[in-house]
Design an enzyme around this catalytic site. Structure first.
Site: not given
Ligand code: 5RP
Length: 225
Positions: A82, A84, A97, A104, A122
């Site tokens: 995943d 972040a 986000g 998750e 990040k």
């Molecule tokens: C979704 C999340 C995503 O992992 C986080 O927002 C990062 O997203 P992206 O890869 O689009 O920057 O927590 O709820």
């Protein structure tokens, strides 16, 4: 200079190294994870199936021909991949986000290894610059916002087309600005106990074991103790 999308593609592909052929894997949500799903789609048959952290991810997985199984039938997976919104030097994260934080956290809790995929923007020293997402039962949102104000935060209900955004679980989201989360484990424990909080977007108990960071010089691997 590599684009954000190229960095995401790099880390999405790099996450494949953690998969053993025939695994069922946990799949997160967001634009970085979408590149991981693309990499799975390009390697047909590598995974047997997936447990998914959102309706959007389930739809993408199915379009890629990957069977989506339920968390109640697959209680344990070897890997969860995943993104972040923020990750600190201990592997503690802010997530949500993309509004998928509750599922998750559920999938992360059922995985042996959490591999976070992210670009270097990040990486932070202290969590809190990104507005902290908190999924709440709508009838409790005003009181929960008051509790965040008492901590020095600036909460607001996340809107979509002028109306409160409704999550995959039928609940609302609060985003809290202005927090400095210096003790993520304590913070997650405390907020999780407030009545009406479904999930707080601090992932300290379900932190990352590894982060694959996309940089100009390639993928950097950070392992957390
Ligand atoms: C979704 C999340 C995503 O992992 C986080 O927002 C990062 O997203 P992206 O890869 O689009 O920057 O927590 O709820």
């Amino acid at each position: 200079m590599l684009s954000q999308d190229e960095l995401k593609t790099m880390v999405g592909q790099a996450a494949l190294q953690y998969i053993h052929a025939g695994d069922i894997v946990g799949v997160g949500t967001g634009s970085t994870v979408n590149r991981f799903i693309d990499a799975l789609a390009a390697n047909k048959g590598l995974v047997q199936g997936a447990i998914s952290s959102s309706d959007a991810t389930s739809e993408r997985l199915r379009s890629a021909g990957i069977p989506v199984l339920s968390c109640n039938e697959v209680l344990r997976v070897p890997l969860y991949v995943d993104g972040a919104d923020e990750i600190d030097p201990h592997g503690y994260m802010v997530k949500g986000g993309g509004a998928a934080l509750t599922r998750e956290k559920i999938v992360a809790a059922q995985a042996d290894l959490f591999v976070c995929i992210a670009d270097q923007s990040k990486l932070v020293q202290t969590l809190g610059s990104f507005p902290l997402p908190v999924e709440v039962i709508p009838m409790a949102s005003e009181r929960i916002m008051l509790q965040f104000r008492e901590l020095g935060g600036y909460p607001s209900v996340r809107l979509q087309n002028g109306q409160p955004l409704v999550t995959d679980n039928g609940q609302h989201l609060i985003d809290v600005r202005g927090l400095q989360i210096t003790r993520p484990l304590e913070f997650e424990s405390m907020v999780s106990q407030w009545p009406g909080v479904v999930t707080v977007g601090v992932f300290a108990f379900q932190k990352a074991a590894v982060c694959l960071v996309g940089t100009e010089n390639g993928v950097k691997t950070i392992r957390y103790g």
